[in-house]
Design an enzyme around this catalytic site. Structure first.
Site, PDB file in Angstrom:
ATOM      1  N   ASP A 252       0.781  -1.088   0.007  1.00 49.86           N
ATOM      2  CA  ASP A 252       0.083   0.057  -0.044  1.00 49.86           C
ATOM      3  C   ASP A 252       0.867   1.351  -0.039  1.00 49.86           C
ATOM      4  OD1 ASP A 252       0.964  -0.349   2.535  1.00 49.86           O
ATOM      5  OD2 ASP A 252      -0.781   0.506   3.550  1.00 49.86           O
TER       6      ASP A 252
ATOM      7  N   HIS B 223       9.109   0.198   9.380  1.00 55.85           N
ATOM      8  CA  HIS B 223       8.328  -1.001   9.508  1.00 55.85           C
ATOM      9  C   HIS B 223       8.456  -2.014   8.224  1.00 55.85           C
ATOM     10  CE1 HIS B 223       6.044   1.359  12.382  1.00 55.85           C
ATOM     11  NE2 HIS B 223       5.803   2.255  11.508  1.00 55.85           N
TER      12      HIS B 223
HETATM   13  C1  BDR Z   1       2.307  -0.019   8.728  1.00 54.66           C
HETATM   14  O1  BDR Z   1       1.333   0.857   8.247  1.00 54.66           O
HETATM   15  C2  BDR Z   1       1.652   1.660   7.292  1.00 54.66           C
HETATM   16  O2  BDR Z   1       1.299   3.016   7.452  1.00 54.66           O
HETATM   17  C3  BDR Z   1       3.256   1.624   7.022  1.00 54.66           C
HETATM   18  O3  BDR Z   1       3.529   1.301   5.457  1.00 54.66           O
HETATM   19  C4  BDR Z   1       3.377   0.105   7.534  1.00 54.66           C
HETATM   20  O4  BDR Z   1       3.103  -0.983   6.598  1.00 54.66           O
HETATM   21  C5  BDR Z   1       2.924   0.347  10.042  1.00 54.66           C
HETATM   22  O5  BDR Z   1       1.899   0.389  10.949  1.00 54.66           O
HETATM   23 CA    CA Z   2       2.852  -0.438   4.259  1.00 53.36          CA
END
Ligand code: BDR
Ligand code: CA
Length: 317
Positions: A11, A246
């Site tokens: 995403d 992340h």
């Molecule tokens: C996840 O949420 C998204 O905003 C980031 O891309 C990551 O995949 C972290 O909580």
């Molecule tokens: Ca993500």
């Protein structure tokens, strides 16, 4: 060791973009396909962002791009423009035409996922960097094909730390809790990279700027500009000028599982709670049907060395 076949489902926000560059520049992985899913921003923006990154990275092996689900299985979409910018990549204007968009939109992410499973079987790793909507749709459409996959690495969940979307939930599992719960109880070989771990890994602004200036490429100039919004968000909300890595941590798990320690456990995602939607729960306290490997620890030093060397195209010692 032979490179692994990989499909990335994303995403495409800022940390997804860093994860894509990391994966595309890692010789252990051959990125066969990239599928997009609504999450940080709407799915069409995600598709554009993937093509934008591919254009900047110019890898030898060009992955197929396919657009996926515009919304979660049952709920309206929740996005995160305050974190990633309205366009998902820090609102940096693009002067170039985005090549390949019509083709990516025509393709279908669920079909692409199932085809990759049929084609590569247990030599395929799916790295899921967003809500698990596309993977759950693939599971519903053809469980037999999806079962052939070698492993699914999913960035998501928060076990012993507060959530980043409300008090208890991590964003990806909050956005589509039904999809997450379905995949985590499917018996598929799933590995979870939770917030507990990813919030311990920070890329600091001064470090990024120093390295990017040294590289001096179009990609590095873009990375400086696109991460600024994401890093400013962390400065406002967390008190440091930098960003959590992340999604790159999930890519590291595909490159080398041994950077982590894992615990196999039963994981459920709350789908009914009013205040607890998307919460990650271990319902049976170690006595239930354990089937999901959840990353517990990570060697920070080795991870950062690997990530930095790949992002900036340096030799990795
Ligand atoms: C996840 O949420 C998204 O905003 C980031 O891309 C990551 O995949 C972290 O909580
Ligand atoms: Ca993500």
């Amino acid at each position: 060791m032979k490179p692994q076949h990989v499909l990335i489902d994303t995403d495409t926000g800022v940390d997804d973009a860093l994860a894509l560059v990391f994966a595309l520049r890692s010789p252990e992985l051959v990125i066969e396909a990239i599928t997009t899913v609504a999450g940080n921003v709407g799915v069409r923006k995600c598709t554009r962002n993937v093509l934008r990154i591919l254009n900047l990275v110019r890898s030898m092996h060009v992955p197929r791009v396919a657009e996926g689900s515009p919304k979660p299985l049952y709920r309206p979409l929740v996005t995160a423009p305050e974190v990633h910018g309205r366009d998902g990549l820090g609102d940096v204007p693009s002067r170039r035409r985005i090549a390949g968009l019509a083709e990516a939109v025509r393709r279908n992410a669920v079909r692409e996922i199932l085809d990759a499973c049929d084609r590569f079987g247990d030599r395929l790793t799916i790295i899921a960097l967003g809500p698990l909507t596309n993977i759950a749709k693939a599971w519903r459409k053809n469980a037999e094909s999806l079962r052939k996959v070698g492993r699914i690495i999913s960035m998501g969940g928060a076990f012993r730390v507060p959530g980043n979307t409300g008090p208890v939930a991590e964003f990806n599992y909050f956005v589509d809790p039904e999809a997450a719960d379905q995949i985590l109880t499917s018996g598929l070989p799933v590995r979870v990279i939770p917030l507990d771990l990813t919030e311990t890994i920070i890329l600091h602004w001064h470090e990024l700027r120093k390295r990017a200036r040294k590289e001096g490429s179009e990609l590095s100039r873009f990375l400086i500009r696109c991460t600024k919004h994401y890093m400013s968000y962390h400065r406002k909300t967390r008190g440091f000028f930098g960003g959590y890595l992340h999604d790159p941590v999930a890519v590291a798990a595909a490159i080398d599982q041994n950077l982590f320690t894992w615990r196999t456990m039963e994981v459920r995602i709350e789908t009914r709670g009013i205040w607890t939607r998307g919460m990650s729960v271990e319902p049976s306290h170690g006595r239930g049907r354990a089937s999901v490997a959840v990353a517990q620890t990570l060697s920070h030093r080795r991870f950062l060395k690997l990530f930095t060397s790949r992002i900036w195209n340096e030799a990795h010692g």
